[in-house]
Design a protein around this motif. Structure first.
Motif, PDB file in Angstrom:
ATOM      1  N   LEU A   1       1.595  -3.960 -31.769  1.00  0.00           N
ATOM      2  CA  LEU A   1       2.357  -2.342 -31.781  1.00  0.00           C
ATOM      3  C   LEU A   1       1.194  -1.652 -32.009  1.00  0.00           C
ATOM      4  CD1 LEU A   1       4.883  -0.233 -31.786  1.00  0.00           C
ATOM      5  CD2 LEU A   1       4.972  -1.140 -34.493  1.00  0.00           C
TER       6      LEU A   1
ATOM      7  N   LEU B   1       2.686   4.729 -34.178  1.00  0.00           N
ATOM      8  CA  LEU B   1       4.238   3.755 -34.328  1.00  0.00           C
ATOM      9  C   LEU B   1       4.710   5.601 -35.032  1.00  0.00           C
ATOM     10  CD1 LEU B   1       6.827   1.878 -35.582  1.00  0.00           C
ATOM     11  CD2 LEU B   1       6.315   1.816 -37.611  1.00  0.00           C
TER      12      LEU B   1
ATOM     13  N   ILE C   1      10.057  -4.773 -29.797  1.00  0.00           N
ATOM     14  CA  ILE C   1       8.670  -5.561 -30.442  1.00  0.00           C
ATOM     15  C   ILE C   1       8.917  -7.189 -29.389  1.00  0.00           C
ATOM     16  CG2 ILE C   1       8.157  -6.516 -32.432  1.00  0.00           C
ATOM     17  CD1 ILE C   1       8.021  -3.637 -32.499  1.00  0.00           C
TER      18      ILE C   1
END
Length: 184
Positions: free
Chosen positions: A156, A159, A117
């Motif tokens: 992001l 996912l 991340i």
């Protein structure tokens, strides 16, 4: 001069020109080539020459699969490889994928996800099963807690969580602000 001698002369001349054309390519192209290899083979290219020593640290896709390992010693090498890949490079990660069926360390998992991340990962895929680890059953610990950064990441977009246990509820507030594809 007969045909055999001519062929022999051409072979000798060809051996004198041993220029390594691949190593002279820019890092971006080498990384693109290496990105088509499984990660462990891409890392293995570091032994080819000093030119290749650190090329693998710029790979944009980091995919790790526990299927590579067979022994406890191999598992330790696997963990070191994941740590090295995340710590040695400062380039952005396009895709981070981790697949583990029988072994994982929850604090290590949180560190790996947090590291991905922090490197602006766009795609994150976790396939974690506890089929062979009954001591980690949901009833024993109430699920796992993913790092808070996964819920607030602005980079992001994709996912995928293929998990065989519960995830603790995220903290209140902003949750997945940029995720376009969520596969649970």
């Amino acid at each position: 001069m007969n045909e055999s001698e001519s062929h022999s002369k051409l072979l000798r001349a060809g051996n004198q020109d041993k220029e390594d054309r691949i190593s002279s390519l820019p890092d971006g192209i080498l990384c693109n080539i290496l990105s088509f290899l499984p990660f462990r083979y891409a890392v293995a290219t570091c032994i080819l020459s000093s030119r290749w020593k650190c090329v693998w640290t710029s790979l944009p896709n980091l995919c790790f699969d526990e299927a590579w390992i067979m022994t406890e010693d191999s598992w330790n090498r696997f963990e070191k490889s994941v740590n090295m890949a995340l710590l040695l490079s400062d380039s952005a990660i396009n895709r981070f994928s981790l697949s583990s069926i029988t072994r994982y360390n929850l604090s290590q998992l949180k560190f790996w996800v947090s590291s991905a991340i922090s490197r602006n990962v766009r795609e994150l895929e976790l396939k974690i099963y506890n089929d062979c680890r009954p001591e980690l059953d949901n009833l024993n610990f109430g699920g796992i807690e993913l790092p808070e950064s996964i819920y607030t990441s602005k980079t992001l977009e994709n996912l995928k969580l293929d998990l065989r246990f519960f995830i603790k509820a995220p903290p209140p507030g902003i949750c997945f602000p940029s995720v376009k594809i969520l596969d649970v």
